[in-house]
Motif scaffolding. Structure first.
Motif, PDB file in Angstrom:
ATOM      1  N   ILE A   1       0.722  -0.980   0.345  1.00 33.51           N
ATOM      2  CA  ILE A   1       0.000   0.211  -0.410  1.00 33.51           C
ATOM      3  C   ILE A   1       0.661   1.509  -0.264  1.00 33.51           C
ATOM      4  O   ILE A   1       1.543   1.649   1.313  1.00 33.51           O
ATOM      5  CB  ILE A   1      -1.151   0.185   1.316  1.00 33.51           C
ATOM      6  N   LYS A   2       1.445   2.643  -0.945  1.00 31.06           N
ATOM      7  CA  LYS A   2       1.701   3.172  -1.329  1.00 31.06           C
ATOM      8  C   LYS A   2       1.288   4.663  -0.574  1.00 31.06           C
ATOM      9  O   LYS A   2      -0.104   4.693  -1.031  1.00 31.06           O
ATOM     10  CB  LYS A   2       2.298   3.256  -2.401  1.00 31.06           C
ATOM     11  N   SER A   3       1.467   5.127   0.045  1.00 32.45           N
ATOM     12  CA  SER A   3       1.069   6.230   0.319  1.00 32.45           C
ATOM     13  C   SER A   3       0.458   7.098  -0.229  1.00 32.45           C
ATOM     14  O   SER A   3       0.916   7.476  -1.432  1.00 32.45           O
ATOM     15  CB  SER A   3       1.859   7.144   1.158  1.00 32.45           C
ATOM     16  N   GLY A   4      -0.736   7.491  -0.420  1.00 33.48           N
ATOM     17  CA  GLY A   4      -1.222   8.751  -1.100  1.00 33.48           C
ATOM     18  C   GLY A   4      -1.840   7.545  -2.411  1.00 33.48           C
ATOM     19  O   GLY A   4      -2.203   9.064  -3.515  1.00 33.48           O
ATOM     20  N   SER A   5      -2.352   6.459  -2.138  1.00 31.82           N
ATOM     21  CA  SER A   5      -2.705   5.899  -3.696  1.00 31.82           C
ATOM     22  C   SER A   5      -4.152   6.142  -3.579  1.00 31.82           C
ATOM     23  O   SER A   5      -4.903   5.932  -2.243  1.00 31.82           O
ATOM     24  CB  SER A   5      -3.079   4.325  -3.066  1.00 31.82           C
ATOM     25  N   ASN A   6      -5.255   5.784  -4.827  1.00 28.10           N
ATOM     26  CA  ASN A   6      -6.381   6.209  -4.100  1.00 28.10           C
ATOM     27  C   ASN A   6      -7.020   4.742  -4.403  1.00 28.10           C
ATOM     28  O   ASN A   6      -6.868   3.835  -5.613  1.00 28.10           O
ATOM     29  CB  ASN A   6      -6.630   6.824  -5.417  1.00 28.10           C
TER      30      ASN A   6
ATOM     31  N   SER B   1      -3.351   7.197   3.041  1.00 23.01           N
ATOM     32  CA  SER B   1      -3.976   6.662   1.191  1.00 23.01           C
ATOM     33  C   SER B   1      -5.198   7.326   1.180  1.00 23.01           C
ATOM     34  O   SER B   1      -5.888   7.516   2.374  1.00 23.01           O
ATOM     35  CB  SER B   1      -3.711   4.797   1.153  1.00 23.01           C
ATOM     36  N   ASP B   2      -5.420   7.499   0.162  1.00 28.97           N
ATOM     37  CA  ASP B   2      -7.587   7.916  -0.061  1.00 28.97           C
ATOM     38  C   ASP B   2      -8.374   7.158   0.062  1.00 28.97           C
ATOM     39  O   ASP B   2      -8.263   6.017  -1.149  1.00 28.97           O
ATOM     40  CB  ASP B   2      -7.122   9.196  -1.457  1.00 28.97           C
TER      41      ASP B   2
ATOM     42  N   ASP C   1      -5.611   3.054  -7.659  1.00 25.52           N
ATOM     43  CA  ASP C   1      -4.730   2.809  -7.991  1.00 25.52           C
ATOM     44  C   ASP C   1      -4.866   1.112  -7.605  1.00 25.52           C
ATOM     45  O   ASP C   1      -3.975   0.236  -7.566  1.00 25.52           O
ATOM     46  CB  ASP C   1      -3.497   3.289  -6.788  1.00 25.52           C
ATOM     47  N   LEU C   2      -5.846   0.728  -6.808  1.00 25.79           N
ATOM     48  CA  LEU C   2      -5.874  -0.254  -6.379  1.00 25.79           C
ATOM     49  C   LEU C   2      -7.668  -0.489  -5.914  1.00 25.79           C
ATOM     50  O   LEU C   2      -7.613   0.480  -5.596  1.00 25.79           O
ATOM     51  CB  LEU C   2      -5.248  -0.757  -4.644  1.00 25.79           C
TER      52      LEU C   2
ATOM     53  N   ILE D   1     -14.548  -0.428 -15.385  1.00 25.68           N
ATOM     54  CA  ILE D   1     -13.309   0.598 -14.049  1.00 25.68           C
ATOM     55  C   ILE D   1     -12.230   0.071 -13.978  1.00 25.68           C
ATOM     56  O   ILE D   1     -11.821  -1.043 -14.880  1.00 25.68           O
ATOM     57  CB  ILE D   1     -13.840   0.039 -12.128  1.00 25.68           C
ATOM     58  N   ARG D   2     -11.391   0.985 -13.943  1.00 26.56           N
ATOM     59  CA  ARG D   2      -9.954   0.457 -14.467  1.00 26.56           C
ATOM     60  C   ARG D   2      -9.511   0.791 -13.068  1.00 26.56           C
ATOM     61  O   ARG D   2      -8.688   1.672 -11.417  1.00 26.56           O
ATOM     62  CB  ARG D   2      -9.694   1.786 -14.880  1.00 26.56           C
ATOM     63  N   THR D   3      -8.166  -0.169 -13.125  1.00 30.19           N
ATOM     64  CA  THR D   3      -7.189   0.046 -11.701  1.00 30.19           C
ATOM     65  C   THR D   3      -6.184  -1.033 -12.016  1.00 30.19           C
ATOM     66  O   THR D   3      -6.151  -1.712 -12.796  1.00 30.19           O
ATOM     67  CB  THR D   3      -7.755  -1.249 -10.393  1.00 30.19           C
ATOM     68  N   ALA D   4      -4.658  -0.546 -10.662  1.00 33.76           N
ATOM     69  CA  ALA D   4      -3.098  -1.061 -11.787  1.00 33.76           C
ATOM     70  C   ALA D   4      -3.608  -2.385 -10.791  1.00 33.76           C
ATOM     71  O   ALA D   4      -2.753  -2.711 -10.994  1.00 33.76           O
ATOM     72  CB  ALA D   4      -2.586   0.014 -10.414  1.00 33.76           C
ATOM     73  N   ALA D   5      -4.524  -2.965  -9.401  1.00 33.70           N
ATOM     74  CA  ALA D   5      -4.414  -4.214  -9.161  1.00 33.70           C
ATOM     75  C   ALA D   5      -5.569  -3.908  -8.240  1.00 33.70           C
ATOM     76  O   ALA D   5      -5.998  -3.287  -8.130  1.00 33.70           O
ATOM     77  CB  ALA D   5      -3.073  -4.317  -7.853  1.00 33.70           C
TER      78      ALA D   5
END
Length: 217
Positions: A7-12, A37-38, A100-101, A133-137
């Protein structure tokens, strides 16, 4: 794998669940331990529940998350819902298409068995595959109950397993018992996991293949 590595800081991040309390039971600790994160929680049922809906709003404040609720049928008969209805509900609740996730239910749920958990998982995976819907993971919860042999617990082979800090677990447990009001000897309180577990998918095709495999079991 530790949560700081995933979980990267600032992830949406969108958490898409069937019921108010699912967000806390299955990934509340992960939310609490990643406050930078958001987080957005989409809960597809119980919007008009005079008891659970206001409690969900209180929980969002504790989790420092935003969120919305839908009102899909959640009656005791658990009649199957059309997949298009569930997909429509998901899209109406999400504030945007890209994240982002995304975190959601396991394709066969977290215990034996709840149709809404399964339907929400299937809807999210299919929407990702359809590029709606779109997401990196994508993470799915990774819990099982041995076909009702024991309370839900993490799947031992889950790719991501997070041991919660003691203070995190204590707060998570208090959300379940004091905010949602579940009794200490009830299913939810006894289930509340001290370790949270997930399966990770980097492509929609991999998630769809997993979904189809699970449906055929």
């Amino acid at each position: 794998m530790k949560e700081k590595e995933i979980i990267k800081s600032g992830s949406n991040i969108a958490v898409i669940v069937a019921h108010p309390d699912d967000e806390t039971l299955w990934c509340g600790g992960t939310i609490l331990e990643n406050p930078f994160s958001d987080w957005f929680v989409a809960c597809l049922c119980r919007k008009n529940d005079s008891d659970r809906a206001p409690k969900f709003q209180k929980v969002l404040s504790i989790l420092r998350a935003r969120g919305e609720m839908g009102d899909l049928d959640d009656g005791p008969d658990q009649l199957p819902l059309a997949m298009q209805e569930v997909k429509k509900a998901v899209l109406e609740l999400l504030p945007q298409e890209k994240f982002d996730l995304i975190i959601t239910h396991y394709p066969s749920g977290e215990y034996t068995r709840h149709k809404r958990h399964e339907e929400v998982s299937g809807a999210v995976i299919e929407l990702w595959q359809e590029d709606k819907i779109r997401t990196a993971a994508l993470f799915t919860f990774a819990y099982e109950d041995g076909n009702k042999q024991y309370l839900p617990r993490k799947q031992a082979s889950a790719g991501i397993q997070i041991k919660l800090k003691e203070e995190t677990y204590d707060l998570k447990y208090r959300i379940i018992t004091e905010v949602y009001g579940f009794p200490p000897d009830g299913f939810e309180a006894l289930t509340t996991p001290k370790e949270e577990a997930f399966w990770k998918f980097d492509t929609s095709l991999a998630a769809l293949n997993w979904l189809e495999k699970t449906r055929n079991q």
